[in-house]
Each structure stands twice: as C-alpha cells, then as structure tokens.
Scaffold this motif. Sequence first.
Motif, PDB file in Angstrom:
ATOM      1  N   MET A 131      -1.289  -1.112  -8.208  1.00 49.64           N
ATOM      2  CA  MET A 131      -0.204  -0.916  -7.254  1.00 49.64           C
ATOM      3  C   MET A 131      -0.702  -0.539  -5.867  1.00 49.64           C
ATOM      4  SD  MET A 131       2.917  -1.559  -8.261  1.00 49.64           S
ATOM      5  CE  MET A 131       4.169  -0.465  -7.593  1.00 49.64           C
ATOM      6  N   LEU A 132      -1.934  -0.081  -5.748  1.00 52.20           N
ATOM      7  CA  LEU A 132      -2.471   0.262  -4.432  1.00 52.20           C
ATOM      8  C   LEU A 132      -2.539  -0.953  -3.504  1.00 52.20           C
ATOM      9  CD1 LEU A 132      -5.293   2.727  -5.506  1.00 52.20           C
ATOM     10  CD2 LEU A 132      -3.274   3.301  -4.153  1.00 52.20           C
ATOM     11  N   LYS A 133      -2.574  -2.129  -4.081  1.00 54.39           N
ATOM     12  CA  LYS A 133      -2.562  -3.339  -3.258  1.00 54.39           C
ATOM     13  C   LYS A 133      -1.289  -3.427  -2.418  1.00 54.39           C
ATOM     14  CE  LYS A 133      -5.257  -6.177  -6.502  1.00 54.39           C
ATOM     15  NZ  LYS A 133      -5.205  -7.365  -7.416  1.00 54.39           N
ATOM     16  N   GLY A 134      -0.216  -2.798  -2.916  1.00 55.88           N
ATOM     17  CA  GLY A 134       1.061  -2.861  -2.217  1.00 55.88           C
ATOM     18  C   GLY A 134       1.084  -2.110  -0.901  1.00 55.88           C
ATOM     19  N   ILE A 135       0.095  -1.241  -0.673  1.00 59.24           N
ATOM     20  CA  ILE A 135      -0.033  -0.583   0.630  1.00 59.24           C
ATOM     21  C   ILE A 135      -1.314  -1.026   1.327  1.00 59.24           C
ATOM     22  CG2 ILE A 135       1.411   1.408   0.072  1.00 59.24           C
ATOM     23  CD1 ILE A 135      -1.158   3.029  -0.407  1.00 59.24           C
ATOM     24  N   LEU A 187      11.485  -3.354   8.449  1.00 55.74           N
ATOM     25  CA  LEU A 187      12.162  -2.655   7.358  1.00 55.74           C
ATOM     26  C   LEU A 187      11.744  -3.165   5.985  1.00 55.74           C
ATOM     27  CD1 LEU A 187      15.737  -2.219   8.842  1.00 55.74           C
ATOM     28  CD2 LEU A 187      14.331  -0.378   7.886  1.00 55.74           C
ATOM     29  N   ARG A 188      11.478  -4.444   5.888  1.00 56.87           N
ATOM     30  CA  ARG A 188      11.063  -4.982   4.588  1.00 56.87           C
ATOM     31  C   ARG A 188       9.729  -4.385   4.157  1.00 56.87           C
ATOM     32  NH1 ARG A 188      11.410 -11.352   3.610  1.00 56.87           N
ATOM     33  NH2 ARG A 188      13.614 -10.736   3.731  1.00 56.87           N
ATOM     34  N   GLU A 189       8.774  -4.321   5.071  1.00 59.04           N
ATOM     35  CA  GLU A 189       7.474  -3.747   4.726  1.00 59.04           C
ATOM     36  C   GLU A 189       7.594  -2.249   4.469  1.00 59.04           C
ATOM     37  OE1 GLU A 189       3.243  -4.818   6.273  1.00 59.04           O
ATOM     38  OE2 GLU A 189       4.010  -3.209   7.578  1.00 59.04           O
ATOM     39  N   ALA A 190       8.405  -1.555   5.266  1.00 55.69           N
ATOM     40  CA  ALA A 190       8.599  -0.125   5.050  1.00 55.69           C
ATOM     41  C   ALA A 190       9.221   0.128   3.670  1.00 55.69           C
ATOM     42  CB  ALA A 190       9.481   0.455   6.146  1.00 55.69           C
ATOM     43  N   ARG A 191      10.144  -0.728   3.278  1.00 61.12           N
ATOM     44  CA  ARG A 191      10.736  -0.605   1.935  1.00 61.12           C
ATOM     45  C   ARG A 191       9.677  -0.795   0.858  1.00 61.12           C
ATOM     46  NH1 ARG A 191      13.334  -5.744  -0.159  1.00 61.12           N
ATOM     47  NH2 ARG A 191      14.860  -5.542   1.514  1.00 61.12           N
ATOM     48  N   ARG A 192       8.833  -1.797   1.009  1.00 58.79           N
ATOM     49  CA  ARG A 192       7.783  -2.033   0.014  1.00 58.79           C
ATOM     50  C   ARG A 192       6.841  -0.834  -0.073  1.00 58.79           C
ATOM     51  NH1 ARG A 192       5.005  -6.024   2.182  1.00 58.79           N
ATOM     52  NH2 ARG A 192       3.053  -4.943   2.594  1.00 58.79           N
ATOM     53  N   HIS A 193       6.451  -0.308   1.072  1.00 61.95           N
ATOM     54  CA  HIS A 193       5.567   0.852   1.053  1.00 61.95           C
ATOM     55  C   HIS A 193       6.231   2.034   0.373  1.00 61.95           C
ATOM     56  CE1 HIS A 193       3.226  -0.815   4.773  1.00 61.95           C
ATOM     57  NE2 HIS A 193       2.878  -1.409   3.649  1.00 61.95           N
ATOM     58  N   THR A 194       7.522   2.217   0.612  1.00 64.37           N
ATOM     59  CA  THR A 194       8.245   3.312  -0.026  1.00 64.37           C
ATOM     60  C   THR A 194       8.253   3.146  -1.535  1.00 64.37           C
ATOM     61  OG1 THR A 194       9.692   3.468   1.915  1.00 64.37           O
ATOM     62  CG2 THR A 194      10.426   4.586  -0.082  1.00 64.37           C
ATOM     63  N   GLU A 195       8.550   1.964  -2.006  1.00 61.17           N
ATOM     64  CA  GLU A 195       8.617   1.714  -3.445  1.00 61.17           C
ATOM     65  C   GLU A 195       7.249   1.899  -4.098  1.00 61.17           C
ATOM     66  OE1 GLU A 195      10.312  -2.180  -3.732  1.00 61.17           O
ATOM     67  OE2 GLU A 195      12.364  -1.451  -3.480  1.00 61.17           O
ATOM     68  N   VAL A 196       6.203   1.434  -3.440  1.00 66.01           N
ATOM     69  CA  VAL A 196       4.857   1.542  -4.005  1.00 66.01           C
ATOM     70  C   VAL A 196       4.407   2.996  -4.051  1.00 66.01           C
ATOM     71  CG1 VAL A 196       2.423   0.990  -3.606  1.00 66.01           C
ATOM     72  CG2 VAL A 196       4.149  -0.799  -3.396  1.00 66.01           C
ATOM     73  N   VAL A 197       4.568   3.721  -2.943  1.00 65.17           N
ATOM     74  CA  VAL A 197       4.125   5.113  -2.912  1.00 65.17           C
ATOM     75  C   VAL A 197       4.928   5.965  -3.897  1.00 65.17           C
ATOM     76  CG1 VAL A 197       3.911   7.182  -1.475  1.00 65.17           C
ATOM     77  CG2 VAL A 197       3.242   4.947  -0.558  1.00 65.17           C
ATOM     78  N   GLU A 198       6.223   5.719  -3.986  1.00 67.49           N
ATOM     79  CA  GLU A 198       7.033   6.471  -4.942  1.00 67.49           C
ATOM     80  C   GLU A 198       6.576   6.178  -6.369  1.00 67.49           C
ATOM     81  OE1 GLU A 198       9.912   8.871  -6.787  1.00 67.49           O
ATOM     82  OE2 GLU A 198       8.954   8.894  -4.812  1.00 67.49           O
ATOM     83  N   TRP A 199       6.243   4.943  -6.674  1.00 64.22           N
ATOM     84  CA  TRP A 199       5.728   4.598  -8.008  1.00 64.22           C
ATOM     85  C   TRP A 199       4.453   5.382  -8.296  1.00 64.22           C
ATOM     86  CZ3 TRP A 199       1.356   2.803 -10.324  1.00 64.22           C
ATOM     87  CH2 TRP A 199       1.469   2.267 -11.604  1.00 64.22           C
TER      88      TRP A 199
END
Length: 211
Positions: A131-135, A187-199
């Motif tokens: 999942m670190l790839k997501g950031i 916003l799309r990238e910020a959303r992805r970063h939020t989902e990845v970090v929260e995971w």
Amino acid sequence: MTGATATGTPETAGWGRTLVAEAARFAALGWMRGTSGNLSVVTGRDPLRLLVTASGLDKGELGPKDTVLVDEEGGAVEGTAAAGKPSAEAALHARVVRLTGAGAVVHVHTVASVAMGHRRPGGIAFRDLEMLKGIGRAAHDEEVVLPVIANSQDMRTLGDRLEAALNPRVPAVVVAGHGLYTWGTDLREARRHTEVVEWLLELELAQERGR
C-alpha cells in the motif's frame, strides 16, 4: 475547471460541487463524524485562494453553497457570498498549500489517526507494505515515517509544528489527539493519499492490539 476569485462564479460553483461530493464520501466512511473535518481546494495562486467546506456543518449533508473562499491566511475573502464561516483550521490548509504546493487538502478525524498519534508521538514508521505505493513510496526496502505533531488550538503554532516535522516524501501528517491531514496535487490525489494513509494507520493499530 479554471481558477476562481470569488464565491458564486461558475468555476467556484464547480469546485463547490466537487468538495461536497468528496465530503459526503468521507462522511460515509465515518471519517468526518458530527461536524468534524474539512476539505479545501486551491482555486487560484496569485493571489492564493482556497475554497473550503464551511464550519459547523454535517459534512455528509453539505450543499454546493456550503463552502467559503479564503485567502492565504485562511480568512474569508471580503465581498464573497459565503453561506457560512471558515473553520479556524482553514489557516492550516493554507499553510500546507504554501509549504507543499498542494492543490487540495483533506482533514479527517479518524479513530486510527488519533490512537496512533498518542501511541507514536515521535512518528509512525512503515515498511514492506504494497500500500505504500499509493503515496509514491517503495513497497519494500524503504522505511517510510509518517510525522506526528502535538495539537494546538493556535493555528500559527500548529503550522509551525507541521513545517518543522514535514516529510517531503510523505503527503500527510498526524496531529496527536486530533486527526489526519493529507494533501495532493488535486482532490482526487488527496483522496487517494487519505485512503492509503488511513489504511496504514488502521493496520498498525490492529497489529498493536494483537501484540
């Protein structure tokens, strides 16, 4: 959508609809309970302008006009027809944008971010996770440290702490006892970063509970 300079323009109305949709998404996940959290998107750079979700409203029930245009210090732009007032945290959104060049900022109040912020005040390290790839980080052989800063009701103090702790390779920071801030180019990238970090935070919390 192009940049806007005042609330009520077609461009800002479009950003307002996008913010409302993103807020509803996070609220449905339980990450913006009550009236907590806020989102922002940059609508102009010269001068800096951000459209932010209005303070004190249920983020799952916002309308497109429940947004406020703010300046580089997070204050409402004079003469704009805002439906509410900006949160004091709008100043931190603006500070994040000035520091990172981000185009959007997300602030959510999640259980995992608050719990892990208390447990790891010196920062939260991750490694060997796909999942670190997501950031934008490597899945293996790299330690990724998510900064944690102490909370403050003074946004200048909190911004100074964020600036001192900022990891340019990690688009997020945990505010202990408060929640999670993330950002991205839009916003799309910020959303992805939020989902990845929260995971990642949820995984770390679950592993701690299992030890």
